[in-house]
Design a protein around this motif. Structure first.
Motif, PDB file in Angstrom:
ATOM      1  N   ALA A 251      99.754  44.805  51.135  1.00  0.00           N
ATOM      2  CA  ALA A 251     100.131  45.793  50.122  1.00  0.00           C
ATOM      3  C   ALA A 251     100.784  47.020  50.744  1.00  0.00           C
ATOM      4  O   ALA A 251     101.650  47.654  50.119  1.00  0.00           O
ATOM      5  CB  ALA A 251      98.900  46.199  49.321  1.00  0.00           C
ATOM      6  N   ILE A 252     100.396  47.361  51.946  1.00  0.00           N
ATOM      7  CA  ILE A 252     100.982  48.531  52.619  1.00  0.00           C
ATOM      8  C   ILE A 252     102.481  48.315  52.840  1.00  0.00           C
ATOM      9  O   ILE A 252     103.293  49.228  52.650  1.00  0.00           O
ATOM     10  CB  ILE A 252     100.252  48.799  53.945  1.00  0.00           C
ATOM     11  N   VAL A 253     102.858  47.119  53.225  1.00  0.00           N
ATOM     12  CA  VAL A 253     104.277  46.795  53.439  1.00  0.00           C
ATOM     13  C   VAL A 253     105.045  46.979  52.134  1.00  0.00           C
ATOM     14  O   VAL A 253     106.137  47.567  52.102  1.00  0.00           O
ATOM     15  CB  VAL A 253     104.435  45.350  53.966  1.00  0.00           C
ATOM     16  N   LEU A 254     104.479  46.489  51.043  1.00  0.00           N
ATOM     17  CA  LEU A 254     105.110  46.613  49.733  1.00  0.00           C
ATOM     18  C   LEU A 254     105.212  48.088  49.327  1.00  0.00           C
ATOM     19  O   LEU A 254     106.255  48.549  48.818  1.00  0.00           O
ATOM     20  CB  LEU A 254     104.312  45.827  48.695  1.00  0.00           C
ATOM     21  N   ALA A 255     104.156  48.846  49.559  1.00  0.00           N
ATOM     22  CA  ALA A 255     104.128  50.254  49.168  1.00  0.00           C
ATOM     23  C   ALA A 255     105.207  51.057  49.897  1.00  0.00           C
ATOM     24  O   ALA A 255     105.867  51.922  49.300  1.00  0.00           O
ATOM     25  CB  ALA A 255     102.752  50.839  49.452  1.00  0.00           C
ATOM     26  N   LYS A 256     105.410  50.776  51.155  1.00  0.00           N
ATOM     27  CA  LYS A 256     106.421  51.515  51.923  1.00  0.00           C
ATOM     28  C   LYS A 256     107.820  51.240  51.403  1.00  0.00           C
ATOM     29  O   LYS A 256     108.668  52.146  51.346  1.00  0.00           O
ATOM     30  CB  LYS A 256     106.290  51.168  53.409  1.00  0.00           C
ATOM     31  N   ALA A 257     108.067  49.991  50.981  1.00  0.00           N
ATOM     32  CA  ALA A 257     109.377  49.649  50.412  1.00  0.00           C
ATOM     33  C   ALA A 257     109.602  50.389  49.085  1.00  0.00           C
ATOM     34  O   ALA A 257     110.717  50.842  48.794  1.00  0.00           O
ATOM     35  CB  ALA A 257     109.490  48.146  50.212  1.00  0.00           C
TER      36      ALA A 257
ATOM     37  N   LEU B 102     113.438  44.373  41.133  1.00  0.00           N
ATOM     38  CA  LEU B 102     112.459  44.742  40.111  1.00  0.00           C
ATOM     39  C   LEU B 102     112.526  46.220  39.735  1.00  0.00           C
ATOM     40  O   LEU B 102     112.411  46.571  38.559  1.00  0.00           O
ATOM     41  CB  LEU B 102     111.036  44.413  40.594  1.00  0.00           C
ATOM     42  N   LEU B 103     112.700  47.068  40.735  1.00  0.00           N
ATOM     43  CA  LEU B 103     112.551  48.498  40.494  1.00  0.00           C
ATOM     44  C   LEU B 103     113.871  49.250  40.385  1.00  0.00           C
ATOM     45  O   LEU B 103     113.893  50.385  39.886  1.00  0.00           O
ATOM     46  CB  LEU B 103     111.684  49.124  41.593  1.00  0.00           C
TER      47      LEU B 103
ATOM     48  N   MET C 101     112.284  54.008  47.787  1.00  0.00           N
ATOM     49  CA  MET C 101     113.157  54.096  46.615  1.00  0.00           C
ATOM     50  C   MET C 101     112.954  55.397  45.842  1.00  0.00           C
ATOM     51  O   MET C 101     113.674  55.663  44.868  1.00  0.00           O
ATOM     52  CB  MET C 101     112.913  52.900  45.687  1.00  0.00           C
ATOM     53  N   GLY C 102     111.962  56.198  46.246  1.00  0.00           N
ATOM     54  CA  GLY C 102     111.771  57.503  45.642  1.00  0.00           C
ATOM     55  C   GLY C 102     110.688  57.577  44.575  1.00  0.00           C
ATOM     56  O   GLY C 102     110.523  58.614  43.926  1.00  0.00           O
ATOM     57  N   PHE C 103     109.946  56.502  44.372  1.00  0.00           N
ATOM     58  CA  PHE C 103     108.874  56.507  43.377  1.00  0.00           C
ATOM     59  C   PHE C 103     107.588  57.089  43.956  1.00  0.00           C
ATOM     60  O   PHE C 103     107.338  56.998  45.164  1.00  0.00           O
ATOM     61  CB  PHE C 103     108.569  55.077  42.897  1.00  0.00           C
TER      62      PHE C 103
END
Length: 516
Positions: free
Chosen positions: A119-125, A96-97, A129-131
């Motif tokens: 959501a924390i797991v998703l945020a760390k991924a 996606l990103l 990526m640098g976002f």
């Protein structure tokens, strides 16, 4: 206000709830050129999404070519996309990103507090990526009753760049904003943001309060275009900044783009109203109110009645006698609201007179007055405004033997029936032939005919719409077409349209060919 907060405009994302995330290309181009020259720091351009069922437009998926175009139009702005956390997992992130890296600065997550840990797991991924990462945590007006999820904020200062408090229901007041900000500050040092909805017309006051108590970034949209009652208006906030000599605003370009969005507003009708005020004050879901208001099928009294039933946890406020199922008629004419039902009324009445085994079912009350002198048994399929329309058409209910028929119990909208017709009213036992809708006048009319044993249905007055139609007409026509398609695929009943129609796949036969 000591320091100007960062301003994020999310018109294309939040406004997409009204347009299915499709916007006119010229309007987007002008929006981008205007925003490029305004003191707006971030521009949220839409969702990035995995494929979901049904049609959702360009700014729900934001393919790479769209992001490239938008970045070219707004080179100085930090572009933002949002992910709907309930649909997205860490395994989706690279796909996606990955294409977004050259265009997107901030990725926000729309988060239900009950899914905060996930959501924390998703945020760390995403952070890897640098976002920049923003948490848009919904249902702010309920946090004081259930704030345990905030305990998970510890040690996330290096993961979350902005923690947004989202007033999803538009139901908080400045004192609530202060209390919730103090609560969040006790859990994290992360920069705070505020996203206000305008159900109670408190978006501006709440936003200024949030800024005064430590929020460093806030959201707004052009003309307040956004889900439900909409958001803080970008042009209002910028005008405030100008009046306080915090920022200098050039109004010429701003006024031009605002005028174009105001024109769009006349079609989609975002902004607060009594139903949105009631839902905001009681923290009730916005999605359903949007659907009810958008279909223009229900009077405000019915919508507020339905919302009050939700508040009181009442399924419905009235039971009616059930319409008897019986094999009484072989044929039925279902009468729609189109002009052809009036233009061909003489022929339709002659057809009725020639067929003793036929009943007349009105899908709504628009053409009732034209058929009051018909002696056959008649049924009125009534939802929303239709009861009021019936009262306007019929002056003397004392002589009527017709039956007013309502959707099955419990009705989502609750039940408001004028006293003049309460003794003539019944409800369907169930809508069995379709799951598309249980409160469409067309669906009710068809189910009435089926419950009365009808084997052949003649449709009259279902003219369809011209190519130039408003949003409400589009929604109704799409719903009707789906109902017709489902019915036509059934082998249990013969369907024929006896007046001209623009609906597709219909078997059309002239009413004039059926009379002697």
């Amino acid at each position: 206000m000591k320091n100007k907060p960062l301003l994020l405009d999310c018109t294309l994302r939040d406004g997409g709830y009204y347009t299915n995330w499709d916007f006119d290309e010229d309007l987007v181009a002008e929006y981008c050129r205007t925003v490029e020259n305004l003191p707006i720091d971030y521009v949220e351009v839409g969702y990035r999404s995995i494929p979901v069922k049904g049609y959702l437009g360009e700014y729900f998926y934001c393919p790479e070519y769209v992001l490239k175009k938008l970045k070219k139009l707004m080179p100085s702005k930090k572009l933002v996309i949002i992910l709907n956390e309930k649909d997205i997992r860490a395994s989706h992130v690279n796909e996606l990103l990955g294409p977004c890296k050259d265009y997107i600065k901030l990725v926000r997550l729309a988060i239900d507090p009950s899914n905060f840990k996930r959501a924390i797991v998703l945020a760390k991924a995403i952070k890897k990526m640098g976002f920049e990462v923003g948490f848009n945590v919904m249902y702010m007006s309920n946090w004081k009753e259930n704030s345990s999820f905030l305990d998970l904020l510890e040690d996330l200062d290096n993961t979350i760049d902005y923690f947004y408090m989202v007033d999803s229901f538009g139901g908080v007041f400045p004192k609530d904003v202060i209390e919730i900000i103090d609560l969040v500050k006790s859990k994290t040092n992360c920069a705070l943001g505020f996203h206000g909805h305008n159900n109670l017309e408190m978006a501006m006051a709440n936003t200024l309060t949030a800024i005064d108590h430590g929020c460093s970034i806030v959201d707004a949209t052009i003309t307040g275009m956004g889900r439900g009652a909409g958001n803080l208006r970008t042009e209002l906030f910028l005008t405030y900044l100008d009046s306080q000599k915090i920022e200098r605003i050039e109004y010429n370009n701003l006024s031009a783009v605002v005028s174009k969005f105001e024109k769009l507003k006349t079609e989609f009708l975002w902004g607060t109203s009594l139903p949105y005020m009631f839902s905001g004050a009681n923290s009730l879901p916005q999605k359903q109110v949007m659907e009810w208001v958008g279909m223009n099928r229900y009077p405000i009294s019915s919508i507020v009645n339905a919302l009050n039933n939700q508040k009181e946890a009442v399924e419905d406020n009235l039971r009616l006698p059930v319409l008897l199922k019986e094999s009484k008629f072989k044929k039925a004419i279902i009468l729609g609201g189109g002009k052809t039902a009036r233009n061909s009324s003489t022929a339709i009445k002659k057809l009725i007179k020639q067929n003793e085994d036929l009943c007349l079912v009105h899908a709504g009350a628009r053409n009732v007055g034209e058929y009051l002198d018909v002696s056959c048994e008649q049924f009125y399929a009534l939802v929303g405004f239709e009861s009021e329309k019936l009262l306007a058409e019929v002056k003397d209910f004392g002589s009527l033997s017709q039956i007013c028929v309502y959707p099955p119990y419990p009705r989502v909208m609750g039940t408001i029936i004028p006293k003049e017709i309460i003794n003539l009213s019944k409800e369907l036992s169930a809508v069995e032939f379709t799951t598309i809708s249980s409160d469409s006048p067309l669906v009710l009319a068809i189910q009435i005919a089926l419950d009365k044993g009808v084997q052949e249905i003649y449709l009259a007055g279902f003219d369809g719409y011209e190519t130039s139609i408003n949003h409400t007409q589009y929604l109704v026509s799409q719903e009707n077409q789906k109902v017709f398609d489902e019915l036509l695929s059934s082998r249990d009943v013969i369907i024929k349209c006896i007046t001209p129609t623009k609906y597709k796949n219909m078997d059309i036969i002239s009413v004039f060919s059926l009379i002697k």
